[in-house]
Scaffold this motif. Sequence first.
Motif, PDB file in Angstrom:
ATOM      1  N   ASN A  47     103.889   6.966 138.523  1.00 37.12           N
ATOM      2  CA  ASN A  47     103.756   7.436 137.149  1.00 37.12           C
ATOM      3  C   ASN A  47     102.905   8.708 137.088  1.00 37.12           C
ATOM      4  O   ASN A  47     101.812   8.730 136.525  1.00 37.12           O
ATOM      5  CB  ASN A  47     103.164   6.344 136.256  1.00 37.12           C
ATOM      6  CG  ASN A  47     104.020   5.087 136.243  1.00 37.12           C
ATOM      7  OD1 ASN A  47     105.207   5.137 135.979  1.00 37.12           O
ATOM      8  ND2 ASN A  47     103.419   3.950 136.567  1.00 37.12           N
ATOM      9  N   SER A 120      92.735   4.227 138.688  1.00 39.21           N
ATOM     10  CA  SER A 120      94.018   4.026 138.009  1.00 39.21           C
ATOM     11  C   SER A 120      93.816   4.376 136.540  1.00 39.21           C
ATOM     12  O   SER A 120      92.695   4.348 136.032  1.00 39.21           O
ATOM     13  CB  SER A 120      94.522   2.585 138.151  1.00 39.21           C
ATOM     14  OG  SER A 120      93.650   1.690 137.471  1.00 39.21           O
ATOM     15  N   ASP A 122      95.904   4.034 132.584  1.00 40.15           N
ATOM     16  CA  ASP A 122      97.045   3.661 131.742  1.00 40.15           C
ATOM     17  C   ASP A 122      97.510   4.871 130.933  1.00 40.15           C
ATOM     18  O   ASP A 122      96.693   5.685 130.490  1.00 40.15           O
ATOM     19  CB  ASP A 122      96.658   2.538 130.793  1.00 40.15           C
ATOM     20  CG  ASP A 122      96.314   1.253 131.520  1.00 40.15           C
ATOM     21  OD1 ASP A 122      96.815   1.067 132.642  1.00 40.15           O
ATOM     22  OD2 ASP A 122      95.551   0.444 130.967  1.00 40.15           O
ATOM     23  N   LYS A 202     100.894   1.227 125.972  1.00 39.15           N
ATOM     24  CA  LYS A 202     100.923   1.982 127.223  1.00 39.15           C
ATOM     25  C   LYS A 202     101.513   1.122 128.332  1.00 39.15           C
ATOM     26  O   LYS A 202     100.934   0.117 128.726  1.00 39.15           O
ATOM     27  CB  LYS A 202      99.514   2.437 127.598  1.00 39.15           C
ATOM     28  CG  LYS A 202      98.905   3.430 126.608  1.00 39.15           C
ATOM     29  CD  LYS A 202      97.536   3.905 127.071  1.00 39.15           C
ATOM     30  CE  LYS A 202      96.975   4.949 126.128  1.00 39.15           C
ATOM     31  NZ  LYS A 202      95.643   5.462 126.577  1.00 39.15           N
ATOM     32  N   VAL A 205     101.211   3.138 134.464  1.00 42.79           N
ATOM     33  CA  VAL A 205      99.913   3.149 135.130  1.00 42.79           C
ATOM     34  C   VAL A 205      99.937   4.210 136.227  1.00 42.79           C
ATOM     35  O   VAL A 205     100.714   4.090 137.183  1.00 42.79           O
ATOM     36  CB  VAL A 205      99.550   1.784 135.732  1.00 42.79           C
ATOM     37  CG1 VAL A 205      98.183   1.846 136.413  1.00 42.79           C
ATOM     38  CG2 VAL A 205      99.561   0.702 134.661  1.00 42.79           C
ATOM     39  N   LYS A 207      98.742   5.731 139.455  1.00 42.31           N
ATOM     40  CA  LYS A 207      98.082   5.155 140.619  1.00 42.31           C
ATOM     41  C   LYS A 207      98.492   5.934 141.856  1.00 42.31           C
ATOM     42  O   LYS A 207      99.652   6.319 142.003  1.00 42.31           O
ATOM     43  CB  LYS A 207      98.489   3.686 140.780  1.00 42.31           C
ATOM     44  CG  LYS A 207      97.761   2.934 141.886  1.00 42.31           C
ATOM     45  CD  LYS A 207      96.325   2.636 141.528  1.00 42.31           C
ATOM     46  CE  LYS A 207      95.625   1.829 142.603  1.00 42.31           C
ATOM     47  NZ  LYS A 207      94.191   1.631 142.305  1.00 42.31           N
TER      48      LYS A 207
END
Length: 249
Positions: A47, A120, A122, A202, A205, A207
Amino acid sequence: MPKAKRAQVVTLSKTKSKGKDGKAKIIETVREAVDNYNYVWVFSVHNMRNQYLKQVRKDFATSRFFFGRNKVMAKALGNTPEDELKEGLHQVSESLVGDVGLLCTNDTIEEVQKAMDAFSADDYARAGTIATYRVVVPAGEVLRGFTKEAFPNNMEPQLRELGMPTLLRQGKITIDSDYVICEEGDSLTPQQTQLLKHFWEKMAVFKIKLMSYWHSSGEFVKVCTDDESDGDNEKNASDDSDASDEDME
């Protein structure tokens, strides 16, 4: 009498392209980083969001990040044992597929793994993302968030244009029956992602997953298999994705 304005002919053959110069600069910069750092990590991004990648780069202020244009980075390292810059680097080039990048650092393996595992963020999903859960808006006044905040009444036309059967009653946005924005497993449309954003849902994520590392001794180690890295619910960019100079360095 004013001079008549005429269309000017521009000969494209006379324009100078900066493409080759830009690639040469990237190749040179990557090779300098390999010479200056003990480790070259390959990482994948789930993402992808530029603002979060920039934050990670700040956390590694003494290291160098390269992201995007995988073919150019692979050329800098060498694609075969015969043309690799240093022993073992062709294996790094073979790993440059999809949304991946390079981290050149002198930090220890443990320090890098700890920092990446801890980060991480969101964010709102984009079109094409696979919905991770079901989102339903109950009948009655349309509310959002854990605080059940009401929408401003001037947003009613916008919600209706996105597919919600909304009505404005006594200054409140309402619906007569439950409305399903998405089901778990849906490939989200642009309209659905806009609605999810309006409802503060949301589903993405950001990462970073460490894939492998190369050490200046010539050692190459995989720390994550391809199956383990497949956790992105958004579509990956192309292998040779366009990236700004800021993203590359």
